[in-house]
Scaffold this active site. Structure first.
Site, PDB file in Angstrom:
ATOM      1  N   ASP A   6       0.848   5.096   1.881  1.00 63.41           N
ATOM      2  CA  ASP A   6       0.156   5.767   2.978  1.00 63.41           C
ATOM      3  C   ASP A   6      -0.609   6.961   2.402  1.00 63.41           C
ATOM      4  O   ASP A   6      -0.099   7.690   1.553  1.00 63.41           O
ATOM      5  CB  ASP A   6       1.155   6.194   4.063  1.00 63.41           C
ATOM      6  CG  ASP A   6       1.709   4.985   4.819  1.00 63.41           C
ATOM      7  OD1 ASP A   6       1.113   3.889   4.715  1.00 63.41           O
ATOM      8  OD2 ASP A   6       2.729   5.132   5.513  1.00 63.41           O
ATOM      9  N   ARG A  17       7.390  -8.794  16.130  1.00 64.10           N
ATOM     10  CA  ARG A  17       7.855  -7.508  15.615  1.00 64.10           C
ATOM     11  C   ARG A  17       6.816  -6.443  15.957  1.00 64.10           C
ATOM     12  O   ARG A  17       5.616  -6.676  15.809  1.00 64.10           O
ATOM     13  CB  ARG A  17       8.048  -7.577  14.104  1.00 64.10           C
ATOM     14  CG  ARG A  17       8.415  -6.253  13.492  1.00 64.10           C
ATOM     15  CD  ARG A  17       8.865  -6.385  12.033  1.00 64.10           C
ATOM     16  NE  ARG A  17       9.208  -5.066  11.553  1.00 64.10           N
ATOM     17  CZ  ARG A  17       8.351  -4.251  10.937  1.00 64.10           C
ATOM     18  NH1 ARG A  17       7.121  -4.640  10.689  1.00 64.10           N
ATOM     19  NH2 ARG A  17       8.734  -3.050  10.556  1.00 64.10           N
ATOM     20  N   HIS A  37       0.850  -1.195   0.000  1.00 60.30           N
ATOM     21  CA  HIS A  37       0.000   0.000   0.000  1.00 60.30           C
ATOM     22  C   HIS A  37       0.882   1.240   0.000  1.00 60.30           C
ATOM     23  O   HIS A  37       2.076   1.153   0.303  1.00 60.30           O
ATOM     24  CB  HIS A  37      -0.913   0.029   1.251  1.00 60.30           C
ATOM     25  CG  HIS A  37      -0.143   0.175   2.527  1.00 60.30           C
ATOM     26  ND1 HIS A  37       0.531  -0.883   3.118  1.00 60.30           N
ATOM     27  CD2 HIS A  37       0.116   1.258   3.309  1.00 60.30           C
ATOM     28  CE1 HIS A  37       1.127  -0.473   4.214  1.00 60.30           C
ATOM     29  NE2 HIS A  37       0.909   0.839   4.353  1.00 60.30           N
TER      30      HIS A  37
END
Ligand SMILES: O=C(O)CCC(=O)C(=O)O
Ligand SMILES: [Fe+2]
Length: 179
Positions: free
Chosen positions: A56, A123, A54
């Site tokens: 932002d 993570r 994607h």
């Protein structure tokens, strides 16, 4: 964080030659959002995506990758997916769609994704999104040498945000000028 964002915003405006202060931005409430992303270890990482590819949506994102666990990847033309590994004390700045439009595509909006690992390490990443007021008119800024005209139609931030919700990664194609 807000101070850092305001400073960075000024650096970006300066680098596209856009004079400041821009009243419509200064007097309205800017949009900030913090996403906390947690990626648990995954037994089958090739079958799973942490966050799919994607760009932002907003002006820019400041990303902190916690610990020493890789996962962020950026798509680079001619190279494919390239890892952006964490460095102690370093933040990653990701150019978003609004800056891409305002800079008339001189700043590429980075296509990125997050992958997971099977190394038994969780993570964490912290993404701080910096936006512009929803009523701000996004018109590509054209005052630079050898400009060949606008690459995008002019529209309000909220209109672009609606296109992004509806068409996701194809949203920009709806405002691209042909030729
Ligand atoms: O976790 C990451 O490294 C990327 C997160 C991200 O792209 C996002 O929250 O928009
Ligand atoms: Fe992102």
């Amino acid at each position: 964080m807000k101070d850092l964002c305001d400073k960075l915003k000024s650096v970006f405006f300066k680098s596209i030659n856009m004079p400041e202060p821009i009243e419509a931005i200064e007097k309205e409430e800017r949009y900030y959002a913090l996403h906390l992303n947690s990626y648990p270890p995954c037994p089958n990482p090739t079958q799973t995506m942490g966050i799919p590819p994607h760009t932002d949506t907003l002006f820019f994102t400041i990303l902190h990758q916690s610990g020493n666990v890789s996962g962020l990847q950026v798509h680079k033309d001619g190279h494919g997916w390239v890892s952006v590994d964490p460095h102690p004390g370093a933040l990653v700045v990701i150019v978003g769609d609004l800056l891409h439009i305002l800079s008339n595509a001189r700043f590429p909006n980075a296509l990125h994704r997050a992958v997971v690992n099977n190394e038994q390490k969780q993570r964490l990443s912290f993404a701080y999104f910096y936006g512009l007021p929803l009523d701000f008119q996004l018109s590509p800024y054209l005052d630079y040498p050898n400009c060949e005209g606008p690459c995008f139609k002019s529209l309000k931030v909220k209109e672009y945000a609606s296109l992004k919700v509806k068409y996701f990664n194809s949203a920009l194609s709806f405002i691209k000028k042909s030729g």
